[in-house]
Design a protein around this motif. Structure first.
Motif, PDB file in Angstrom:
ATOM      1  N   SER B 106       0.776  -1.199   0.072  1.00 26.89           N
ATOM      2  CA  SER B 106      -0.139   0.073  -0.062  1.00 26.89           C
ATOM      3  C   SER B 106       0.825   1.293   0.012  1.00 26.89           C
ATOM      4  O   SER B 106       0.592   2.309  -0.509  1.00 26.89           O
ATOM      5  N   GLY B 107       2.162   1.148   0.589  1.00 28.86           N
ATOM      6  CA  GLY B 107       3.050   2.354   0.415  1.00 28.86           C
ATOM      7  C   GLY B 107       2.877   3.284   1.709  1.00 28.86           C
ATOM      8  O   GLY B 107       3.535   4.226   1.965  1.00 28.86           O
ATOM      9  N   TYR B 108       1.945   2.818   2.803  1.00 27.04           N
ATOM     10  CA  TYR B 108       1.827   3.684   3.885  1.00 27.04           C
ATOM     11  C   TYR B 108       1.631   2.604   5.116  1.00 27.04           C
ATOM     12  O   TYR B 108       1.305   1.296   4.875  1.00 27.04           O
ATOM     13  N   CYS B 109       1.874   3.011   6.243  1.00 30.36           N
ATOM     14  CA  CYS B 109       1.513   2.153   7.338  1.00 30.36           C
ATOM     15  C   CYS B 109       0.135   3.121   8.254  1.00 30.36           C
ATOM     16  O   CYS B 109      -0.018   4.439   7.506  1.00 30.36           O
ATOM     17  N   PRO B 110      -0.570   2.648   8.915  1.00 28.16           N
ATOM     18  CA  PRO B 110      -1.539   3.558   9.464  1.00 28.16           C
ATOM     19  C   PRO B 110      -1.496   4.974   9.415  1.00 28.16           C
ATOM     20  O   PRO B 110      -2.032   5.880   9.318  1.00 28.16           O
ATOM     21  N   GLY B 111      -0.488   5.237  10.440  1.00 26.50           N
ATOM     22  CA  GLY B 111      -0.203   6.616  11.053  1.00 26.50           C
ATOM     23  C   GLY B 111       0.257   7.465   9.927  1.00 26.50           C
ATOM     24  O   GLY B 111      -0.253   8.618   9.474  1.00 26.50           O
ATOM     25  N   THR B 112       1.145   7.074   8.964  1.00 29.21           N
ATOM     26  CA  THR B 112       1.848   7.915   7.847  1.00 29.21           C
ATOM     27  C   THR B 112       0.527   8.005   6.933  1.00 29.21           C
ATOM     28  O   THR B 112       0.324   9.000   6.254  1.00 29.21           O
ATOM     29  N   GLY B 113      -0.532   7.092   6.685  1.00 26.13           N
ATOM     30  CA  GLY B 113      -1.632   6.984   5.860  1.00 26.13           C
ATOM     31  C   GLY B 113      -2.289   8.093   6.112  1.00 26.13           C
ATOM     32  O   GLY B 113      -2.696   9.027   5.331  1.00 26.13           O
ATOM     33  N   VAL B 114      -2.512   8.357   7.545  1.00 23.23           N
ATOM     34  CA  VAL B 114      -3.272   9.642   7.980  1.00 23.23           C
ATOM     35  C   VAL B 114      -2.933  10.701   7.309  1.00 23.23           C
ATOM     36  O   VAL B 114      -3.573  11.737   6.928  1.00 23.23           O
ATOM     37  N   VAL B 115      -1.266  10.842   7.716  1.00 23.54           N
ATOM     38  CA  VAL B 115      -0.766  12.204   7.227  1.00 23.54           C
ATOM     39  C   VAL B 115      -0.536  12.352   5.721  1.00 23.54           C
ATOM     40  O   VAL B 115      -0.866  13.758   5.132  1.00 23.54           O
ATOM     41  N   ALA B 116      -0.657  11.233   4.897  1.00 26.21           N
ATOM     42  CA  ALA B 116      -0.538  11.441   3.540  1.00 26.21           C
ATOM     43  C   ALA B 116      -2.011  11.837   2.964  1.00 26.21           C
ATOM     44  O   ALA B 116      -2.172  12.572   2.079  1.00 26.21           O
ATOM     45  N   VAL B 117      -3.245  11.449   3.828  1.00 29.93           N
ATOM     46  CA  VAL B 117      -4.473  11.814   3.359  1.00 29.93           C
ATOM     47  C   VAL B 117      -4.599  13.235   3.507  1.00 29.93           C
ATOM     48  O   VAL B 117      -5.049  14.074   3.002  1.00 29.93           O
ATOM     49  N   ALA B 118      -4.150  13.672   4.941  1.00 33.58           N
ATOM     50  CA  ALA B 118      -3.746  15.028   5.098  1.00 33.58           C
ATOM     51  C   ALA B 118      -3.157  16.104   4.210  1.00 33.58           C
ATOM     52  O   ALA B 118      -3.504  17.240   3.953  1.00 33.58           O
ATOM     53  N   SER B 119      -2.374  15.466   3.471  1.00 36.43           N
ATOM     54  CA  SER B 119      -1.315  16.256   2.522  1.00 36.43           C
ATOM     55  C   SER B 119      -2.111  16.119   0.932  1.00 36.43           C
ATOM     56  O   SER B 119      -1.562  16.598   0.011  1.00 36.43           O
ATOM     57  N   GLY B 120      -3.171  15.291   0.986  1.00 33.25           N
ATOM     58  CA  GLY B 120      -3.817  15.302  -0.437  1.00 33.25           C
ATOM     59  C   GLY B 120      -3.569  14.275  -1.093  1.00 33.25           C
ATOM     60  O   GLY B 120      -3.811  14.181  -2.544  1.00 33.25           O
ATOM     61  N   ASN B 121      -3.143  13.223  -0.599  1.00 33.54           N
ATOM     62  CA  ASN B 121      -2.681  12.095  -1.575  1.00 33.54           C
ATOM     63  C   ASN B 121      -3.958  11.113  -1.728  1.00 33.54           C
ATOM     64  O   ASN B 121      -4.235  10.320  -0.566  1.00 33.54           O
ATOM     65  N   LEU B 122      -4.503  10.871  -3.013  1.00 28.62           N
ATOM     66  CA  LEU B 122      -5.565  10.211  -2.937  1.00 28.62           C
ATOM     67  C   LEU B 122      -5.168   8.510  -2.592  1.00 28.62           C
ATOM     68  O   LEU B 122      -6.251   7.670  -2.205  1.00 28.62           O
ATOM     69  N   ASP B 123      -3.975   7.956  -3.179  1.00 28.77           N
ATOM     70  CA  ASP B 123      -3.664   6.642  -2.737  1.00 28.77           C
ATOM     71  C   ASP B 123      -3.775   6.343  -1.124  1.00 28.77           C
ATOM     72  O   ASP B 123      -4.175   5.175  -0.980  1.00 28.77           O
ATOM     73  N   ALA B 124      -3.512   7.481  -0.370  1.00 29.46           N
ATOM     74  CA  ALA B 124      -3.536   7.114   0.937  1.00 29.46           C
ATOM     75  C   ALA B 124      -5.016   7.019   1.367  1.00 29.46           C
ATOM     76  O   ALA B 124      -5.385   6.215   2.285  1.00 29.46           O
ATOM     77  N   VAL B 125      -5.965   7.759   0.603  1.00 26.10           N
ATOM     78  CA  VAL B 125      -7.469   7.566   1.100  1.00 26.10           C
ATOM     79  C   VAL B 125      -7.814   6.042   0.608  1.00 26.10           C
ATOM     80  O   VAL B 125      -8.523   5.433   1.589  1.00 26.10           O
TER      81      VAL B 125
END
Lengths: 170, 393
Positions: B106-125
């Motif tokens: 997936s390219g993220y772990c749960p915590g970094t995924g939340v930060v990536a969503v906050a940065s606007g990365n749709l793959d993190a959504v």
């Protein structure tokens, strides 16, 4: 606005460690994230099928008189993580919609793999009682044996699977 | 022993949630600045082109770990109150392998995924959506998973306790290991990054010298702190004082707010009759640990049914003055709750003593009942002699 560079990783690590230490000193426990994501998932599922979620052997721990599934320290902490992420990305000029992937991968492939990896992680984090934040980072700093086993397993699992998805990132 | 603050009841649940939000803001901000809002920065760890994940994570672990070892060493942090995730060996091993696999896919772990969503990365959504689905799958499939989920249960296992060495020794070893991993990791980057046609990530030597020597200095200070007498050891050396039932009865009338009265008998026995205002904490070490966590703003008096030759070890961690009720509850019953008998030909002293005893008898058997469910003090929270159990994430 030009994008600000990322911090030096060692410096970022020290600052992250100080945040973690601060949480230990004030609250007596450390950081986490997957637990809150699970609570949001349970909250969503509860909107659709309240009885099923409340009587579920695992999710029933979130429900009961005087309890709300989202009234939890971790949930507030993760809302903070989101706010902090927005603040960090905005102030660094990195707040924009996009998709992170390698040049060879298509958007559909990338989104599909993101979901697949997410499902694996969501399942794994509940099985292990935590993720990279709650187990590896927090439990690692608190010198929990199981958390160190978990951390080594995370790296092992990542390195074993990485060659299979190389195309996703190139 | 000032830290951690929350278990001392200095602030309530809602203030705690506010603290949680603020801690989260700092956590999210740092993760973003570390570059963890971008999947490619995280994935690079597993292709050895940029070991940013290892560097940030291990620097953080080392900082928090040596920090705690040092603060515990100089006596301002009570490690017994720090929550340590419990060890369940097999589910943690298998969960770790699966989470690592999910991380690189997936390219993220749960915590970094939340930060990536906050940065606007749709793959993190998409990744966070997957994590939610995966958690629900675990919950709804929990029945057959339960026995494995609970396998390899070892309780709270802290590596320093397992090895039987002070925490600062393990912290120093973690520093050495981390610095070794950093230096080795940079060698790997120098080999693998050029193969992918990428720049070798470089950290200025000045930064590395400062960070690594900072780790070494705090680790060394934590080791030096071993030479300091541990605070509880000092308290253990302090002899407890003994107080007679009559003297305690008098003082409890005069200034009830200056005492913690702790009943160390089993709850069922204590329910039948105890000293006024006594806190029932349960017998032996379990109760003793709870008693030790009371605020040191009052004197502590403990009693059992009969005389306590020595207070349980755990009580000695109480930071204030410790008293043992001479003769225990039996003496209280005989000397305070039993009507005094006048001597045939009392001396002046005996006569005065009789008057006091009579007054106390009236006070404790009349106005103030010693039975019934009413307690003037709330029962303290769970004892904490062992590191607290935590569920992790």
């Amino acid at each position: 606005m030009p994008e600000r560079p990322f911090w030096n990783p060692y410096v970022a690590g020290v600052v992250l460690g100080l945040v973690l230490l601060g949480s230990f000193l004030v609250m007596g426990f450390g950081l986490g994230s997957s637990g809150a994501v699970t609570r949001f998932a349970a909250f969503g599922a509860h909107l659709v099928a309240p009885k099923t979620v409340e009587t579920n052997a695992y999710f029933s721990q979130y429900y009961g008189p005087g309890k709300h599934v989202l009234e939890d320290w971790l949930v507030f902490e993760v809302l903070g993580v989101f706010l902090g992420g927005v603040l960090g990305a905005y102030s660094a000029g990195r707040l924009k919609l996009g998709i992170e992937k390698g040049q060879r991968a298509t958007t559909a492939q990338r989104l599909f793999l993101a979901v697949v990896g997410g499902v694996l992680m969501g399942f794994a984090a509940r099985l292990a009682r935590g993720c990279t934040s709650g187990q590896a980072l927090t439990g690692g700093a608190a010198l929990s044996l199981g958390s160190w086993v978990f951390m080594m397993a995370v790296f092992t699992g990542g390195y074993l699977v990485a060659p299979l998805v190389r195309r996703e990132w190139r | 022993m000032t830290f951690p603050l929350y278990p001392h009841g200095l602030f309530g649940t809602y203030a705690g949630l506010l603290v949680g939000t603020l801690v989260g803001v700092a956590f999210g901000f740092v993760l973003e600045r570390a570059g963890f809002g971008r999947a490619r920065n995280l994935a690079a760890q597993f292709y050895l082109t940029d070991l940013r994940v290892l560097k940030v994570m291990f620097s953080a672990i080392v900082t928090a770990c040596v920090g705690m070892a040092f603060l515990a060493g100089i006596g301002v942090l009570d490690l017994a109150l720090i929550t340590v995730p419990e060890t369940f060996l097999w589910p943690q091993l298998v969960g770790g392998l699966l989470l690592g696999a999910g991380f690189i896919v997936s390219g993220y772990c749960p915590g970094t995924g939340v930060v990536a969503v906050a940065s606007g990365n749709l793959d993190a959504v998409a990744a966070i959506g997957g994590i939610m689905a995966g958690s629900l799958a675990f919950g709804f499939g929990y029945g057959p998973l339960e026995s494995f989920y609970k396998s390899g249960a070892m309780g709270v296992v802290r590596i320093d306790r397992l090895l039987g060495v002070p925490i600062s020794v393990v912290a120093a070893a973690v520093v050495a290991m981390a610095v070794g991993a950093f230096l080795g990791g940079e060698k790997l980057e120098a080999i693998f990054a050029p193969r992918q046609g990428e720049l070798v990530p470089a950290s200025p030597a000045r930064v590395k010298v400062r960070v690594f020597s900072g780790f070494a200095v705090v680790a060394a200070l934590a080791l030096v702190a071993l030479a300091l007498p541990a605070r509880h050891a000092v308290l253990a050396a302090k002899p407890e004082q003994r107080i007679s039932a009559v003297a305690l009865a008098k003082d409890l009338v005069a200034s009830p707010q200056s005492w913690w009265v702790v009943d160390l008998r089993p709850e069922a026995v204590a329910e039948k009759g105890r000293l006024p205002g006594a806190i029932v904490v349960g017998p032996e070490e379990k109760g003793a640990a709870a008693a030790a966590n009371l605020a040191a703003t009052r004197k502590l008096v403990i009693y059992s049914q009969s005389d306590l030759a020595a207070p349980p070890e755990g009580v000695k961690r109480f930071a204030g003055e410790i008293y043992v009720l001479k003769g225990g509850y039996d003496a209280w019953k005989a000397e305070v709750l039993t009507a005094p008998r006048a001597e045939e030909n009392p001396t002046a002293a005996q006569s005065a003593d009789f008057k006091v005893r009579l007054a106390l008898y009236a006070r404790y058997t009349g106005a103030a009942s010693t039975t019934g469910p009413a307690r003037s003090e709330p029962r303290p929270a769970a004892p904490a002699a062992e590191p607290k159990k935590g569920g992790g994430c």
